[in-house]
Design a protein around this motif. Structure first.
Motif, PDB file in Angstrom:
ATOM      1  N   HIS A  26       0.809  -1.182  -0.032  1.00  0.00           N
ATOM      2  CA  HIS A  26      -0.141   0.027   0.182  1.00  0.00           C
ATOM      3  C   HIS A  26       1.009   1.405  -0.040  1.00  0.00           C
ATOM      4  O   HIS A  26       0.236   2.192  -0.301  1.00  0.00           O
ATOM      5  N   ILE A  30       1.490   2.133  -7.149  1.00  0.00           N
ATOM      6  CA  ILE A  30       0.382   1.620  -7.624  1.00  0.00           C
ATOM      7  C   ILE A  30      -0.490   1.348  -6.252  1.00  0.00           C
ATOM      8  O   ILE A  30      -1.650   1.808  -6.159  1.00  0.00           O
ATOM      9  N   LEU A  93       2.647  -5.437  -4.019  1.00  0.00           N
ATOM     10  CA  LEU A  93       3.981  -5.890  -3.411  1.00  0.00           C
ATOM     11  C   LEU A  93       4.785  -6.216  -4.386  1.00  0.00           C
ATOM     12  O   LEU A  93       4.689  -6.584  -5.444  1.00  0.00           O
ATOM     13  N   THR A  95       9.659  -5.492  -5.445  1.00  0.00           N
ATOM     14  CA  THR A  95      10.954  -4.786  -5.124  1.00  0.00           C
ATOM     15  C   THR A  95      11.554  -4.828  -6.671  1.00  0.00           C
ATOM     16  O   THR A  95      10.936  -5.424  -7.547  1.00  0.00           O
ATOM     17  N   VAL A 108      10.864 -11.065  -2.179  1.00  0.00           N
ATOM     18  CA  VAL A 108       9.626 -10.229  -2.187  1.00  0.00           C
ATOM     19  C   VAL A 108       8.803 -10.372  -3.244  1.00  0.00           C
ATOM     20  O   VAL A 108       7.279 -10.623  -2.870  1.00  0.00           O
ATOM     21  N   TYR A 144      13.334 -11.633 -14.185  1.00  0.00           N
ATOM     22  CA  TYR A 144      12.141 -10.918 -13.912  1.00  0.00           C
ATOM     23  C   TYR A 144      10.785 -11.504 -14.495  1.00  0.00           C
ATOM     24  O   TYR A 144       9.957 -11.994 -13.685  1.00  0.00           O
ATOM     25  N   LYS A 148       7.958 -13.425 -11.907  1.00  0.00           N
ATOM     26  CA  LYS A 148       6.667 -12.962 -12.101  1.00  0.00           C
ATOM     27  C   LYS A 148       5.713 -13.927 -12.476  1.00  0.00           C
ATOM     28  O   LYS A 148       4.677 -14.227 -12.124  1.00  0.00           O
ATOM     29  N   ARG A 175       6.681   9.486  -9.008  1.00  0.00           N
ATOM     30  CA  ARG A 175       6.957   8.770  -7.536  1.00  0.00           C
ATOM     31  C   ARG A 175       7.847   9.768  -6.743  1.00  0.00           C
ATOM     32  O   ARG A 175       8.171  10.651  -6.962  1.00  0.00           O
TER      33      ARG A 175
HETATM   34  P1  NDP Z   1       6.651   0.060  -5.471  1.00  0.00           P
HETATM   35  O1  NDP Z   1       8.237  -0.284  -5.600  1.00  0.00           O
HETATM   36  O2  NDP Z   1       6.390   1.645  -5.851  1.00  0.00           O
HETATM   37  O3  NDP Z   1       6.251  -0.524  -4.157  1.00  0.00           O
HETATM   38  C1  NDP Z   1       6.468  -1.590  -3.741  1.00  0.00           C
HETATM   39  C2  NDP Z   1       5.752  -2.011  -2.395  1.00  0.00           C
HETATM   40  O4  NDP Z   1       6.057  -3.326  -1.943  1.00  0.00           O
HETATM   41  C3  NDP Z   1       5.825  -0.948  -1.277  1.00  0.00           C
HETATM   42  O5  NDP Z   1       4.712  -0.790  -0.566  1.00  0.00           O
HETATM   43  C4  NDP Z   1       6.769  -1.461  -0.445  1.00  0.00           C
HETATM   44  O6  NDP Z   1       7.018  -1.089   1.049  1.00  0.00           O
HETATM   45  C5  NDP Z   1       6.825  -2.998  -0.534  1.00  0.00           C
HETATM   46  N1  NDP Z   1       8.074  -3.642  -0.493  1.00  0.00           N
HETATM   47  C6  NDP Z   1       9.034  -3.866  -0.952  1.00  0.00           C
HETATM   48  N2  NDP Z   1      10.108  -4.365  -0.576  1.00  0.00           N
HETATM   49  C7  NDP Z   1       9.388  -5.133   0.774  1.00  0.00           C
HETATM   50  C8  NDP Z   1       9.855  -5.730   1.601  1.00  0.00           C
HETATM   51  N3  NDP Z   1      11.354  -6.254   1.399  1.00  0.00           N
HETATM   52  N4  NDP Z   1       9.060  -6.203   2.636  1.00  0.00           N
HETATM   53  C9  NDP Z   1       8.057  -5.745   2.617  1.00  0.00           C
HETATM   54  N5  NDP Z   1       7.512  -4.845   1.768  1.00  0.00           N
HETATM   55  C10 NDP Z   1       8.338  -4.626   0.724  1.00  0.00           C
HETATM   56  O7  NDP Z   1       5.890  -0.916  -6.548  1.00  0.00           O
HETATM   57  P2  NDP Z   1       5.107  -0.456  -7.988  1.00  0.00           P
HETATM   58  O8  NDP Z   1       3.855   0.362  -7.471  1.00  0.00           O
HETATM   59  O9  NDP Z   1       6.073   0.231  -8.651  1.00  0.00           O
HETATM   60  O10 NDP Z   1       4.809  -2.022  -8.648  1.00  0.00           O
HETATM   61  C11 NDP Z   1       3.949  -2.827  -8.193  1.00  0.00           C
HETATM   62  C12 NDP Z   1       4.062  -3.978  -8.568  1.00  0.00           C
HETATM   63  O11 NDP Z   1       3.916  -3.762 -10.209  1.00  0.00           O
HETATM   64  C13 NDP Z   1       5.434  -4.563  -8.412  1.00  0.00           C
HETATM   65  O12 NDP Z   1       5.406  -6.044  -8.439  1.00  0.00           O
HETATM   66  C14 NDP Z   1       6.120  -4.493  -9.703  1.00  0.00           C
HETATM   67  O13 NDP Z   1       7.028  -5.427 -10.128  1.00  0.00           O
HETATM   68  C15 NDP Z   1       5.114  -4.366 -10.798  1.00  0.00           C
HETATM   69  N6  NDP Z   1       5.442  -3.697 -12.127  1.00  0.00           N
HETATM   70  C16 NDP Z   1       5.998  -2.657 -12.332  1.00  0.00           C
HETATM   71  C17 NDP Z   1       6.313  -1.970 -13.382  1.00  0.00           C
HETATM   72  C18 NDP Z   1       7.276  -0.667 -13.287  1.00  0.00           C
HETATM   73  O14 NDP Z   1       7.411  -0.316 -14.641  1.00  0.00           O
HETATM   74  N7  NDP Z   1       7.984  -0.304 -12.466  1.00  0.00           N
HETATM   75  C19 NDP Z   1       6.018  -2.492 -14.647  1.00  0.00           C
HETATM   76  C20 NDP Z   1       4.970  -3.776 -14.538  1.00  0.00           C
HETATM   77  C21 NDP Z   1       4.855  -4.172 -13.189  1.00  0.00           C
HETATM   78  P3  NDP Z   1       7.839  -0.072   1.671  1.00  0.00           P
HETATM   79  O15 NDP Z   1       7.274   1.309   1.113  1.00  0.00           O
HETATM   80  O16 NDP Z   1       7.723  -0.231   2.830  1.00  0.00           O
HETATM   81  O17 NDP Z   1       9.441  -0.238   0.822  1.00  0.00           O
END
Ligand code: NDP
Length: 245
Positions: A26, A30, A93, A95, A108, A144, A148, A175
């Protein structure tokens, strides 16, 4: 386009107003959009944010009724109470390899997600909506898309009554910590976007809208699993706007 009543014959805006949704991830790009829209449009009775840290929303009235549950994702099976009473789950979720290394990325993007989904399923969650990625493929040679794809496969195998797999392309939107790769890709795709605007990239807010509006819709042919590709997310995003304004 107008919402075609034949396309969504069972649509009822209040259908989920007695239900509870949870959001994993959260605090992410996204995830934040999903939470904001769920609260603004008052779609669910309760919204539960499950994460590794608590967020201070200050005095913002939008977030006053939100429920936060802090968990240790390494021992998520010890936190069944975090998922108590949930009906629908959104999982954003994730990373990156750059941030967490190969093992951290797998932990993750696969283990945390699949293990959380298991606990949610045991708690009675009916619909799990997973933000995955374009190109996800468990047989890929590349890390990757393979991870996924494995996550999609393993979540699907848990047997939720409904699973939605959301496969965005490159994410657009502001962001807190801008990402170079995303910015470069968005610029590089500009000429293609001109001719095929829904093909390769999608705003984060559109992904959130698509995930939310999808929870109202009956899957095609009654299938338990539905996959939404990048173009479908744009389409669903438009429907969200038509329905919720
Ligand atoms: P973000 O990187 O903005 O957010 C990731 C979330 O995961 C945050 O809430 C973060 O929490 C949490 N998180 C990360 N590492 C950990 C950890 N070690 N333990 C607990 N929580 C963790 O993600 P996006 O919104 O960019 O992406 C969401 C999904 O979409 C992901 O699975 C990503 O791979 C996928 N995606 C992304 C694309 C891109 O272009 N970036 C394209 C297509 C899919 P905290 O704030 O505490 O770190």
């Amino acid at each position: 386009p107008e919402v075609d009543p034949m396309e969504f014959p069972d649509f009822d805006k209040t259908a989920l107003s007695t239900k509870t949704a949870f959001v994993l991830g959260h605090t992410g790009g996204i995830g934040q959009q999903i939470v904001r829209l769920l609260l603004e449009k008052r779609i669910f009775k309760n919204v539960v944010l499950i994460g590794r840290r608590e967020v201070d929303f200050g005095s913002d009235p939008l977030y006053k009724d939100v429920i936060q549950r802090v968990v240790d994702f390494d021992k998520i099976e010890e936190h069944p109470q975090a998922f108590e009473g949930v009906d629908v789950g959104f999982c954003a979720l994730g990373t990156t390899r750059a941030k967490a290394g190969k093992e951290g990325f797998i932990k993750v993007d696969h283990d945390y997600i699949v293990n959380s989904a298991k606990v949610a399923k045991a708690a009675g969650c009916q619909h799990f909506s997973l933000i995955s990625s374009t190109g996800a493929n468990p047989n890929s040679w590349f890390l990757y898309p393979r991870v996924k794809g494995e996550t999609e496969r393993d979540v699907e195998a848990l047997g939720f009554p409904r699973v939605t797999i959301i496969r965005p392309g490159v994410l657009e939107g502001e962001r807190a910590e801008p990402r170079l790769v995303e910015r470069v890709a968005v610029c590089a795709f500009k000429p293609i976007k001109y001719f095929r605007p829904t093909a390769l990239s999608v705003p984060m807010v559109t992904v959130a809208k698509a995930a939310i509006v999808d929870t109202f819709l009956k899957p095609e042919d009654g299938k338990a699993t539905e996959i939404l590709d990048n173009a479908a997310l744009h389409h669903r995003g438009v429907h969200f706007d038509k329905i919720f304004g």
